[in-house]
Scaffold this active site. Structure first.
Site, PDB file in Angstrom:
ATOM      1  N   PHE A   1      35.571  35.229  51.366  1.00 51.00           N
ATOM      2  CA  PHE A   1      34.402  34.549  51.930  1.00 51.00           C
ATOM      3  C   PHE A   1      34.241  33.200  51.244  1.00 51.00           C
ATOM      4  O   PHE A   1      34.313  33.097  50.018  1.00 51.00           O
ATOM      5  CB  PHE A   1      33.144  35.398  51.771  1.00 51.00           C
ATOM      6  CG  PHE A   1      31.990  34.881  52.570  1.00 51.00           C
ATOM      7  CD1 PHE A   1      32.016  34.944  53.955  1.00 51.00           C
ATOM      8  CD2 PHE A   1      30.893  34.314  51.953  1.00 51.00           C
ATOM      9  CE1 PHE A   1      30.953  34.444  54.714  1.00 51.00           C
ATOM     10  CE2 PHE A   1      29.834  33.814  52.699  1.00 51.00           C
ATOM     11  CZ  PHE A   1      29.862  33.883  54.081  1.00 51.00           C
TER      12      PHE A   1
ATOM     13  N   ASP B   1      33.883  41.597  45.464  1.00 53.98           N
ATOM     14  CA  ASP B   1      32.727  41.325  46.307  1.00 53.98           C
ATOM     15  C   ASP B   1      32.618  42.470  47.312  1.00 53.98           C
ATOM     16  O   ASP B   1      33.520  42.695  48.110  1.00 53.98           O
ATOM     17  CB  ASP B   1      32.902  39.981  47.028  1.00 53.98           C
ATOM     18  CG  ASP B   1      31.662  39.570  47.817  1.00 53.98           C
ATOM     19  OD1 ASP B   1      30.899  40.454  48.252  1.00 53.98           O
ATOM     20  OD2 ASP B   1      31.463  38.354  48.017  1.00 53.98           O
TER      21      ASP B   1
ATOM     22  N   TYR C   1      21.363  42.498  52.325  1.00 51.65           N
ATOM     23  CA  TYR C   1      20.810  42.375  53.676  1.00 51.65           C
ATOM     24  C   TYR C   1      21.734  42.855  54.779  1.00 51.65           C
ATOM     25  O   TYR C   1      21.350  42.834  55.938  1.00 51.65           O
ATOM     26  CB  TYR C   1      20.371  40.933  53.959  1.00 51.65           C
ATOM     27  CG  TYR C   1      21.372  39.861  53.616  1.00 51.65           C
ATOM     28  CD1 TYR C   1      22.414  39.552  54.464  1.00 51.65           C
ATOM     29  CD2 TYR C   1      21.251  39.142  52.432  1.00 51.65           C
ATOM     30  CE1 TYR C   1      23.327  38.561  54.155  1.00 51.65           C
ATOM     31  CE2 TYR C   1      22.153  38.144  52.098  1.00 51.65           C
ATOM     32  CZ  TYR C   1      23.192  37.860  52.966  1.00 51.65           C
ATOM     33  OH  TYR C   1      24.095  36.884  52.645  1.00 51.65           O
ATOM     34  N   LYS C   2      22.934  43.300  54.448  1.00 49.26           N
ATOM     35  CA  LYS C   2      23.838  43.795  55.478  1.00 49.26           C
ATOM     36  C   LYS C   2      23.644  45.309  55.632  1.00 49.26           C
ATOM     37  O   LYS C   2      22.633  45.769  56.141  1.00 49.26           O
ATOM     38  CB  LYS C   2      25.276  43.419  55.134  1.00 49.26           C
ATOM     39  CG  LYS C   2      25.552  41.915  55.164  1.00 49.26           C
ATOM     40  CD  LYS C   2      27.001  41.621  54.887  1.00 49.26           C
ATOM     41  CE  LYS C   2      27.342  40.150  55.060  1.00 49.26           C
ATOM     42  NZ  LYS C   2      26.723  39.266  54.050  1.00 49.26           N
TER      43      LYS C   2
ATOM     44  N   ARG D   1      32.960  39.364  66.495  1.00 46.02           N
ATOM     45  CA  ARG D   1      32.833  40.349  65.427  1.00 46.02           C
ATOM     46  C   ARG D   1      31.738  41.364  65.772  1.00 46.02           C
ATOM     47  O   ARG D   1      30.618  40.982  66.123  1.00 46.02           O
ATOM     48  CB  ARG D   1      32.500  39.645  64.109  1.00 46.02           C
ATOM     49  CG  ARG D   1      32.704  40.486  62.879  1.00 46.02           C
ATOM     50  CD  ARG D   1      32.513  39.655  61.629  1.00 46.02           C
ATOM     51  NE  ARG D   1      31.131  39.226  61.467  1.00 46.02           N
ATOM     52  CZ  ARG D   1      30.573  38.962  60.285  1.00 46.02           C
ATOM     53  NH1 ARG D   1      31.280  39.054  59.181  1.00 46.02           N
ATOM     54  NH2 ARG D   1      29.315  38.565  60.217  1.00 46.02           N
TER      55      ARG D   1
END
Length: 413
Positions: free
Chosen positions: A127, A198, A223-224, A372
């Site tokens: 990322f 990560d 938050y995912k 996605r």
């Protein structure tokens, strides 16, 4: 055999032992939500918890809530809950700051533990924020540190005697490809390097075993899959064996050995507390606490099994129902090396996704051409997968995406 009709999907939902957990979320009617890998859905308990934190703890008890309501302990308390999801022990996980800031802190700590080594190894699928933080830290150090990027399959072979730390995201955010955490960690340790993982697309998506893999450091966002809400604070993991030698450069007051002594000189707190920096965001931590509880209420192995079955179904339906419509699978077909998402490439990926969203199927787009779809088994149904694919087929077959309103890029894709 993968079912390829609506009736079979309905039968799967009737037999799904995780189906009752859908009721724990406030889901808007008529929406198929396939973006929980970017922002988790709202748990029903969150609004009441945050309201109570505002009205009673803040509104009535005011500053006494730092002690009375235990606000000051929230980073540790919520961190210990997350530890149960990622194979860590109590006292090894804290909730603090953002993923980017935590990458900076832990990467700096790893470099300090490996003086004389100058290479940070990562991969081309990592990322970008992780890469940016590594680049900035290397420039700030001014000690000849460099970031070296390798193809994902070449990372283990690229680790050498000058590698200080290997920094990887376990799940590729675009394709969903999964690194072998145990094998890469072992390869790094065999060459004297440390590893920073990560877990942004891992924590809450499937079982993670940091200590079982002998991981050194890890970060992740709230938050995912943890359903902590937009901008929820992140978490960090420091293996207990590194606590004595752990140092990080953001020496904020809550990382002090005695914050309320208000000394003018910094004395680092021992253990994981040394990873703290500033004052914890209480309202966000209250929301994240509710989100983490939604995961702790289920068996993660059962959750992962449903995720794999849903992903397999999604792939099979797309390839059966959308054949010849320009889609190419970007996600590994083998569920063992796939995270909890499915990605397809399409030459007009952005407007296709916007047209899907307009039809009530919410996924997202990642440049340059990736559609996605996040698979979140706590609140997704098998019939949702069916309806999503039918909407995708209609958008593609009718060229419903070919409108200017769908081509206009928004700030967030």
């Amino acid at each position: 055999m993968t079912p390829l009709d609506l009736a079979a999907c309905e039968a799967l939902d009737r037999d799904d032992p995780l189906a009752p957990h859908r009721d724990a979320f406030a889901l808007p009617p008529g929406i198929v939500y396939l973006d929980g890998n970017s922002l988790g859905a709202l748990p029903k308990t969150t609004a009441a918890r945050v309201a109570a934190t505002i009205a009673r703890e803040w509104g009535e008890d005011l500053i006494t809530s730092w002690n009375k309501a235990g606000w000051i302990d929230l980073p540790r308390r919520v961190g210990d809950k997350i530890a149960r999801l990622i194979g860590a022990a109590p006292g090894e996980v804290l909730v603090a700051d953002s993923t980017s800031i935590n990458v900076f802190k832990l990467l700096a700590a790893a470099l300090a533990l490996r003086p004389g080594r100058h290479v940070i190894v990562s991969d081309t699928g990592n990322f970008p924020t992780d890469l940016y933080m590594a680049q900035g830290l290397a420039e700030l150090h001014g000690a000849g540190h460099v970031l070296r990027l390798e193809a994902p399959d070449d990372v283990a072979q690229a680790i050498d005697a000058d590698t200080a730390v290997v920094m990887l995201t376990e799940i590729d955010y675009r394709t969903g490809r999964r690194h072998d955490m145990a094998a890469i960690t072992a390869a790094a340790h065999a060459r004297g390097a440390l590893v920073l993982w990560d877990l942004a697309h891992s924590a809450g998506a499937f079982p993670v075993d940091l200590n079982g893999c002998a991981a050194d450091f890890a970060v992740g966002c709230g938050y995912k899959y943890l359903n902590g809400g937009p901008g929820a604070p992140a978490f960090l993991f420091v293996a207990r064996r590194h606590h004595d030698g752990f140092t990080q450069p953001l020496s904020g007051w809550l990382g002090h050995a005695a914050p309320f002594a208000f000394e003018t000189g910094y004395r680092r707190a021992t253990g994981i507390a040394g990873a703290l920096c500033g004052t914890p965001p209480v309202l966000s931590l209250a929301a994240l606490d509710c989100g983490v509880d939604t995961l702790l209420a289920v068996d993660m192995s059962a959750l992962h099994a449903k995720s794999m079955r849903m992903s397999d179904l999604f792939i099979a339906l797309v390839e059966a129902r959308c054949a010849g419509l320009g889609l190419t699978l970007a996600t590994p077909r083998d569920a063992r090396i796939r995270g909890s998402q499915v990605s397809f490439r399409h030459a007009h990926g952005y407007p296709v996704m916007q047209a899907l969203i307009a039809r009530g199927v919410i996924g997202d787009f990642r440049a340059p051409d990736i559609l996605r779809f996040g698979i979140t088994p706590l609140y997704l149904r098998f019939v949702d997968i069916w309806h999503a694919v039918e909407a995708l087929r209609d958008v593609l077959a009718t060229r419903g995406w070919d409108e200017q309103r769908f081509r206009t890029r928004a700030a967030v894709t």
